[in-house]
Design a protein around this motif. Sequence first.
Motif, PDB file in Angstrom:
ATOM      1  N   LEU A   1      68.617 147.834  33.050  1.00  0.00           N
ATOM      2  CA  LEU A   1      69.422 147.694  34.266  1.00  0.00           C
ATOM      3  C   LEU A   1      68.560 147.436  35.500  1.00  0.00           C
ATOM      4  CD1 LEU A   1      71.900 150.664  33.658  1.00  0.00           C
ATOM      5  CD2 LEU A   1      72.361 148.225  33.318  1.00  0.00           C
TER       6      LEU A   1
ATOM      7  N   ALA B   1      67.797 152.388  31.166  1.00  0.00           N
ATOM      8  CA  ALA B   1      67.506 152.288  32.594  1.00  0.00           C
ATOM      9  C   ALA B   1      66.735 151.013  32.907  1.00  0.00           C
ATOM     10  CB  ALA B   1      66.718 153.515  33.051  1.00  0.00           C
TER      11      ALA B   1
ATOM     12  N   GLU C   1      77.772 157.016  37.980  1.00  0.00           N
ATOM     13  CA  GLU C   1      78.238 156.312  36.780  1.00  0.00           C
ATOM     14  C   GLU C   1      77.071 155.677  36.029  1.00  0.00           C
ATOM     15  OE1 GLU C   1      79.560 153.704  40.377  1.00  0.00           O
ATOM     16  OE2 GLU C   1      79.397 155.843  39.869  1.00  0.00           O
ATOM     17  N   THR C   2      75.997 155.331  36.741  1.00  0.00           N
ATOM     18  CA  THR C   2      74.813 154.806  36.075  1.00  0.00           C
ATOM     19  C   THR C   2      74.155 155.893  35.239  1.00  0.00           C
ATOM     20  OG1 THR C   2      74.434 153.186  37.827  1.00  0.00           O
ATOM     21  CG2 THR C   2      72.557 153.728  36.409  1.00  0.00           C
TER      22      THR C   2
ATOM     23  N   VAL D   1      70.964 155.905  43.049  1.00  0.00           N
ATOM     24  CA  VAL D   1      71.375 155.603  41.668  1.00  0.00           C
ATOM     25  C   VAL D   1      72.732 156.271  41.489  1.00  0.00           C
ATOM     26  CG1 VAL D   1      70.887 155.936  39.223  1.00  0.00           C
ATOM     27  CG2 VAL D   1      69.008 155.445  40.817  1.00  0.00           C
ATOM     28  N   GLU D   2      73.741 155.469  41.238  1.00  0.00           N
ATOM     29  CA  GLU D   2      75.112 155.976  41.216  1.00  0.00           C
ATOM     30  C   GLU D   2      75.355 156.916  40.033  1.00  0.00           C
ATOM     31  OE1 GLU D   2      77.074 155.554  43.690  1.00  0.00           O
ATOM     32  OE2 GLU D   2      75.670 154.204  44.694  1.00  0.00           O
TER      33      GLU D   2
END
Length: 272
Positions: free
Chosen positions: A150, A147, A48-49, A45-46
Motif C-alpha cells: 500500500l 503495508a 481502516e488501513t 494512517v487510517e
Amino acid sequence: MTQTAPHPVQQRYADPDAAVPAQWNSVLQVLHEHKSVRRYLPDPVEPETIRLLVSAAQSAPTSSNLQAWSVIEVRDPARRARLAAVAGGQAHIEQAPVLLVWTADFARLRQLADDHHAPLDGADYLESSYVGVVDAALAAQNAVIAAESLGLGTVYIGALRNDPERVAAELNLPAHVFPIFGLVVGHPDPTEGTRVKPRLPQAAVLHQETYDLPRQRGPVADYEQRIGAVYGDQGLPFSWTERVLARLGSEASLNGRHRLRESLAAMGFRLR
C-alpha cells in the motif's frame, strides 16, 4: 546512454551478475523491495488501513489454528514516547503515527479453558510458547507485506524486549501474554534515502540435502565486501562481521534481553 536499473533480485544481493528470474510478479516485487524505514511523514494512517493489515496478518498460517497471538495498536503520543524510551529512544516510534505491538497470547486460550472447566497443562511447555512466538512473527510479516504493498513503510522494534515487564504494564497485558516486538507503521519520508539492504548469498543459506558449514566461509567473506561497499556509498563505516560479533559478544550487548527467561516466567510462561 541510459543505465538500466538492476533487477530487484540483483539489488537484494548487491550482485549485478545475479541471474534475473524468468518468473516475476507484483508480489515478488514487493517482497524483494523491502527495506526498514526509520524516518516518517506526519501523515495519518487510517484505522481502516490498520484493520486491513490485521486481516492480512490473520491470513498467515497458524499452528493447529490456535491463533496464539494478539496485537495492540498504539496511537497515543505519550504512550508511544514511553515505549520508545524502553526501546532505547528510537525516534521513529514517536515520529510515525502507529506502533503495533505483537504478542504471544495464551490468556485467551486459558480463559476459554477456564470457561469450559478444562485443563490446559500443555500450554506450560516450551513448545507451546514457541508456537505463540512463531505465530506472532508470521502474522506480523504478513502485515509488513500488506503495508508495503500500500506504499507504507515499516520497521520492527525488537528492543521492546529490553524491558518486557514495563511494556506489559504500559499496555495492561494480563498474565500469559508476552510482547514479542513492535512494528512501526507510517508513510515513509522520501528524503531518508535508505536502500535495500543486501542479504547473504544463497550459497551461505541454501543447502542441498545436508548442511554444509565449511563452504559458507567464502560466501560470507564475499558478503562482507558487498555490504561494506553499499554502506560505503552512503558514507557509513560498516562491517557486518564486526556488527555480528558486537551484537552477540557479551551479556551487556543484549541490552537487558539476557533476562528473557525470567521475564517470560514472571508473565506466566513456565517453559517446562
